[in-house]
Write a protein that holds these residues in place. Structure first.
Motif, PDB file in Angstrom:
ATOM      1  N   GLY A   7     -14.188 -30.174  10.834  1.00  9.31           N
ATOM      2  CA  GLY A   7     -15.611 -30.369  10.594  1.00  9.31           C
ATOM      3  C   GLY A   7     -15.915 -30.521   9.123  1.00  9.31           C
ATOM      4  O   GLY A   7     -15.064 -30.254   8.260  1.00  9.31           O
ATOM      5  N   ARG A   8     -17.117 -31.002   8.843  1.00 14.99           N
ATOM      6  CA  ARG A   8     -17.549 -31.209   7.468  1.00 14.99           C
ATOM      7  C   ARG A   8     -18.965 -30.706   7.290  1.00 14.99           C
ATOM      8  O   ARG A   8     -19.833 -30.955   8.125  1.00 14.99           O
ATOM      9  N   ARG A   9     -19.179 -29.966   6.204  1.00 18.76           N
ATOM     10  CA  ARG A   9     -20.521 -29.480   5.883  1.00 18.76           C
ATOM     11  C   ARG A   9     -21.380 -30.679   5.505  1.00 18.76           C
ATOM     12  O   ARG A   9     -20.926 -31.606   4.841  1.00 18.76           O
ATOM     13  N   VAL A  10     -22.633 -30.634   5.935  1.00 20.26           N
ATOM     14  CA  VAL A  10     -23.576 -31.710   5.641  1.00 20.26           C
ATOM     15  C   VAL A  10     -24.762 -31.101   4.907  1.00 20.26           C
ATOM     16  O   VAL A  10     -25.323 -30.087   5.345  1.00 20.26           O
ATOM     17  N   THR A  11     -25.123 -31.711   3.771  1.00 23.49           N
ATOM     18  CA  THR A  11     -26.307 -31.278   3.039  1.00 23.49           C
ATOM     19  C   THR A  11     -27.272 -32.450   2.904  1.00 23.49           C
ATOM     20  O   THR A  11     -26.857 -33.599   2.780  1.00 23.49           O
ATOM     21  N   VAL A  12     -28.549 -32.108   2.962  1.00 24.45           N
ATOM     22  CA  VAL A  12     -29.619 -33.082   2.746  1.00 24.45           C
ATOM     23  C   VAL A  12     -30.450 -32.559   1.591  1.00 24.45           C
ATOM     24  O   VAL A  12     -31.018 -31.470   1.663  1.00 24.45           O
ATOM     25  N   ARG A  13     -30.467 -33.309   0.502  1.00 25.29           N
ATOM     26  CA  ARG A  13     -31.166 -32.920  -0.730  1.00 25.29           C
ATOM     27  C   ARG A  13     -30.800 -31.496  -1.152  1.00 25.29           C
ATOM     28  O   ARG A  13     -31.647 -30.692  -1.505  1.00 25.29           O
ATOM     29  N   ILE A  19     -28.082 -27.111   3.091  1.00 29.67           N
ATOM     30  CA  ILE A  19     -27.099 -27.212   4.169  1.00 29.67           C
ATOM     31  C   ILE A  19     -27.840 -27.374   5.490  1.00 29.67           C
ATOM     32  O   ILE A  19     -28.724 -26.584   5.815  1.00 29.67           O
ATOM     33  N   VAL A  20     -27.450 -28.415   6.243  1.00 28.53           N
ATOM     34  CA  VAL A  20     -28.083 -28.637   7.552  1.00 28.53           C
ATOM     35  C   VAL A  20     -27.126 -28.377   8.704  1.00 28.53           C
ATOM     36  O   VAL A  20     -27.554 -28.319   9.857  1.00 28.53           O
ATOM     37  N   GLY A  21     -25.837 -28.213   8.421  1.00 25.84           N
ATOM     38  CA  GLY A  21     -24.903 -27.875   9.480  1.00 25.84           C
ATOM     39  C   GLY A  21     -23.479 -28.291   9.178  1.00 25.84           C
ATOM     40  O   GLY A  21     -23.180 -28.838   8.117  1.00 25.84           O
ATOM     41  N   LEU A  22     -22.611 -28.016  10.150  1.00 28.28           N
ATOM     42  CA  LEU A  22     -21.204 -28.380  10.090  1.00 28.28           C
ATOM     43  C   LEU A  22     -20.972 -29.415  11.179  1.00 28.28           C
ATOM     44  O   LEU A  22     -21.007 -29.088  12.373  1.00 28.28           O
ATOM     45  N   ALA A  23     -20.748 -30.649  10.777  1.00 23.35           N
ATOM     46  CA  ALA A  23     -20.551 -31.738  11.736  1.00 23.35           C
ATOM     47  C   ALA A  23     -19.071 -31.867  12.087  1.00 23.35           C
ATOM     48  O   ALA A  23     -18.212 -31.743  11.217  1.00 23.35           O
ATOM     49  N   HIS A  24     -18.819 -32.132  13.369  1.00 19.53           N
ATOM     50  CA  HIS A  24     -17.447 -32.341  13.833  1.00 19.53           C
ATOM     51  C   HIS A  24     -17.201 -33.786  14.245  1.00 19.53           C
ATOM     52  O   HIS A  24     -16.070 -34.149  14.574  1.00 19.53           O
ATOM     53  N   ASP A  25     -18.255 -34.595  14.248  1.00 17.14           N
ATOM     54  CA  ASP A  25     -18.126 -36.011  14.563  1.00 17.14           C
ATOM     55  C   ASP A  25     -19.408 -36.730  14.145  1.00 17.14           C
ATOM     56  O   ASP A  25     -20.366 -36.088  13.692  1.00 17.14           O
ATOM     57  N   ASP A  26     -19.413 -38.046  14.290  1.00 17.36           N
ATOM     58  CA  ASP A  26     -20.580 -38.830  13.885  1.00 17.36           C
ATOM     59  C   ASP A  26     -21.833 -38.434  14.668  1.00 17.36           C
ATOM     60  O   ASP A  26     -22.933 -38.448  14.119  1.00 17.36           O
ATOM     61  N   ARG A  27     -21.682 -38.080  15.925  1.00 19.28           N
ATOM     62  CA  ARG A  27     -22.851 -37.673  16.726  1.00 19.28           C
ATOM     63  C   ARG A  27     -23.519 -36.435  16.142  1.00 19.28           C
ATOM     64  O   ARG A  27     -24.747 -36.361  16.083  1.00 19.28           O
TER      65      ARG A  27
END
Length: 70
Positions: A16-22, A25-33
């Motif tokens: 998974g990859r951590r995702v940040t918006v501005r 942290i908005v979450g840990l994504a494991h795929d494009d969905r």
């Protein structure tokens, strides 16, 4: 000039990859969905069209759309 508002960080050792918006942290994504759902919740309903646009999304520490640790 400021960087892309969305950052997909390097893959974590457990996957998974951590995702940040501005910077938030908005979450840990494991795929494009997962990524698209986080962006939809952040108010970007057209996220599928944005994830490959470098003005919107910066992929760090690995190739775009790769979700597992190296």
């Amino acid at each position: 000039m400021e960087g892309a508002p969305i950052v997909v960080h390097r893959p974590s050792p457990s996957g998974g990859r951590r995702v940040t918006v501005r910077g938030q942290i908005v979450g840990l994504a494991h795929d494009d969905r997962d990524l698209v759902e986080f962006l939809r919740r952040a108010g970007l309903p057209d996220a599928w069209d944005l994830i490959d646009d470098p003005t919107w999304v910066e992929w760090r520490g690995g190739r775009a759309h790769e979700w597992d640790a190296a």
